[in-house]
Scaffold this active site. Structure first.
Site, PDB file in Angstrom:
ATOM      1  N   LYS A 208      -4.871  -2.099  -0.598  1.00 29.09           N
ATOM      2  CA  LYS A 208      -4.177  -3.289  -1.087  1.00 29.09           C
ATOM      3  C   LYS A 208      -3.852  -4.277   0.056  1.00 29.09           C
ATOM      4  O   LYS A 208      -3.946  -3.934   1.221  1.00 29.09           O
ATOM      5  CB  LYS A 208      -2.883  -2.886  -1.814  1.00 29.09           C
ATOM      6  CG  LYS A 208      -3.145  -2.112  -3.104  1.00 29.09           C
ATOM      7  CD  LYS A 208      -3.861  -2.972  -4.124  1.00 29.09           C
ATOM      8  CE  LYS A 208      -3.927  -2.351  -5.516  1.00 29.09           C
ATOM      9  NZ  LYS A 208      -4.927  -1.282  -5.647  1.00 29.09           N
TER      10      LYS A 208
HETATM   11  C1  LIG Z   1      -3.911  -3.563 -11.841  1.00 30.54           C
HETATM   12  C2  LIG Z   1      -3.406  -2.276 -11.269  1.00 30.54           C
HETATM   13  N1  LIG Z   1      -2.255  -1.761 -11.732  1.00 30.54           N
HETATM   14  C3  LIG Z   1      -1.746  -0.610 -11.256  1.00 30.54           C
HETATM   15  C4  LIG Z   1      -2.393   0.079 -10.260  1.00 30.54           C
HETATM   16  C5  LIG Z   1      -1.811   1.379  -9.771  1.00 30.54           C
HETATM   17  O1  LIG Z   1      -1.439   1.298  -8.444  1.00 30.54           O
HETATM   18  P1  LIG Z   1      -1.079   2.606  -7.591  1.00 30.54           P
HETATM   19  O2  LIG Z   1      -2.379   3.187  -7.120  1.00 30.54           O
HETATM   20  O3  LIG Z   1      -0.250   2.097  -6.454  1.00 30.54           O
HETATM   21  O4  LIG Z   1      -0.346   3.513  -8.481  1.00 30.54           O
HETATM   22  C6  LIG Z   1      -3.582  -0.409  -9.730  1.00 30.54           C
HETATM   23  C7  LIG Z   1      -4.281   0.318  -8.677  1.00 30.54           C
HETATM   24  O5  LIG Z   1      -5.242  -0.103  -8.113  1.00 30.54           O
HETATM   25  C8  LIG Z   1      -4.109  -1.623 -10.249  1.00 30.54           C
HETATM   26  O6  LIG Z   1      -5.256  -2.133  -9.798  1.00 30.54           O
END
Ligand SMILES: Cc1ncc(COP(=O)(O)O)c(C=O)c1O
Length: 400
Positions: A196
């Protein structure tokens, strides 16, 4: 320039893989992690508090609560809105699984609303039609880092008494009508996953303008305890903690926050580099037939966070499908990726809800036509040129 594709035995554009989303870390993060290790306090403590305060200030929110993923952030946002069995949450099908899965975790039902094929964000004109007496929240995603039409969504939510929970996993650094994403006052959920814009390896944050909600989030993220370990330690007295909710284990550690603090300080510079490289991509790909990209507001008040640089194929113009194109780019040693195949085409959602691809035609079509190119501040201009060369090589070879 060699025209035989590497996937067909030609020589690749690069000798080694340009990794998708490689983190950009340096001595500042390394030193802070060592300092934390030496401090004797590696769990949730002073560095996490500092990271929360500095993140809140960066996005212009009164409160920020750190958690161990954006998935946890989204889940807790539903929990503090008391969304449970029988409730409906309106969201986009063009997203990562976590966005909709968290509604299922709460026993609620994710209700998809198709995207605008231009912005790739949820289409606000279709949201109103999906509202039922069971709808409790709208959960839009700022896809790739492009802010949704929050004004329209806010108006609809206001008229129907719904909460808005923003999935800002891609949107650290994005701006909407002069305000940073995270400063709207809604519950806004960020991801600090390894690839990210801001990484803590794994991690997330929820921002909110509501002090009571922030306190609830902090309790739910750590077993539902009334006082966390750092508060107990600081008091230097025997302090008991009460379990006031059946909470989760979603806290962020000071080791992760050590990365976050410095990644946060670097965001303005990271974003400038992302913007510079994205402009090079734009110039190259706007002249390439058969692909289009998301619009990118660039007027000071609105800003795309450029987490994802996506190209959308006009599939009619090519002899092969998108997956073959991504495979060919990988063979050229360009770490292209897929974000995302529409959720309603995945087995769980098809089996549970009997969805067909045509139920959300724009998301289904984009989900089969989209691919993401490497774009990180750690890349060099020469890397950007290699990506452009490979995209031209592959798309020229496969053009009808
Ligand atoms: C649009 C979106 N929402 C939620 C998430 C979940 O993030 P995390 O991996 O930090 O739980 C991601 C992960 O890439 C995502 O792309």
């Amino acid at each position: 320039m060699e025209t035989q594709l590497a996937i067909d035995g030609g020589s690749p554009v690069r000798d080694s893989l340009l990794v998708f989303g490689a983190p950009t870390l340096d001595e500042a993060e390394f030193d802070e992690v060592m300092d934390t290790l030496r401090s004797g306090w590696i769990g949730t403590g002073p560095k996490t508090l500092r990271f929360e305060q500095e993140f809140a200030a960066y996005v212009g929110s009164p409160h920020a609560v750190a958690v161990n993923s954006c998935t946890a952030a989204l889940h807790l946002a539903l929990v503090v809105n008391q969304i449970g069995p029988g409730d409906e949450v309106i969201t986009t099908p063009l997203t990562f699984a976590a966005t909709a899965n968290v509604a299922i975790h709460q026993g609620a039902c994710p209700v998809f609303v198709d995207i605008d094929p231009c912005t790739l964000n949820i289409n606000p004109r279709l949201v109103e039609r999906a509202i039922t007496p069971r709808t409790k929240a709208i959960l839009p995603v700022h896809f790739g880092g492009l802010p949704c039409d929050l004004d329209a969504l806010q108006r609809i939510a206001g008229e129907h008494g719904l909460a808005i929970i923003e999935d800002a996993a891609h949107a650290v650094g994005a701006r909407y009508r002069g305000e940073m994403i995270g400063g709207s006052g809604n519950l806004v959920c960020f991801s600090f996953y390894a690839n990210k814009n801001l990484t803590t390896a794994e991690g997330g944050m929820v921002t909110t303008a509501d002090a009571a909600q922030a306190e609830q989030l902090a309790i739910w993220r750590l077993h539902g305890l009334s006082r966390d370990a750092w508060k107990r330690y600081q008091s230097r007295r025997l302090m008991q903690s009460d379990v006031i909710y059946p909470g989760y284990k979603y806290n962020m550690t000071d080791l992760q926050s050590s990365l976050g603090i410095h990644q946060l300080h670097k965001q303005p510079e990271f974003l400038r580099t992302r913007e510079r490289y994205a402009r090079l991509y734009d110039e190259a790909f706007d002249a390439l037939p058969g692909v289009r990209r998301q619009p990118r507001p660039d007027d000071g008040r609105n800003r795309h966070a450029l987490h994802l640089y996506v190209l959308i194929l006009d599939r009619e113009q090519f002899r092969v499908d998108r997956n073959q194109i991504v495979a060919a780019l990988l063979a050229e040693n360009i770490g292209a990726a897929l974000h995302y195949r529409a959720l309603h085409t995945h087995p769980f959602y098809q089996n549970r809800f009997r969805y067909r691809p045509g139920d959300y035609p724009c998301a289904a079509e984009v989900g089969e036509s989209i691919f993401t190119l490497p774009l990180t501040p750690g890349m060099s201009e020469a890397n950007v040129a290699e990506v452009i060369e490979a995209v031209y090589k592959v798309l020229s070879a496969y053009r009808r």
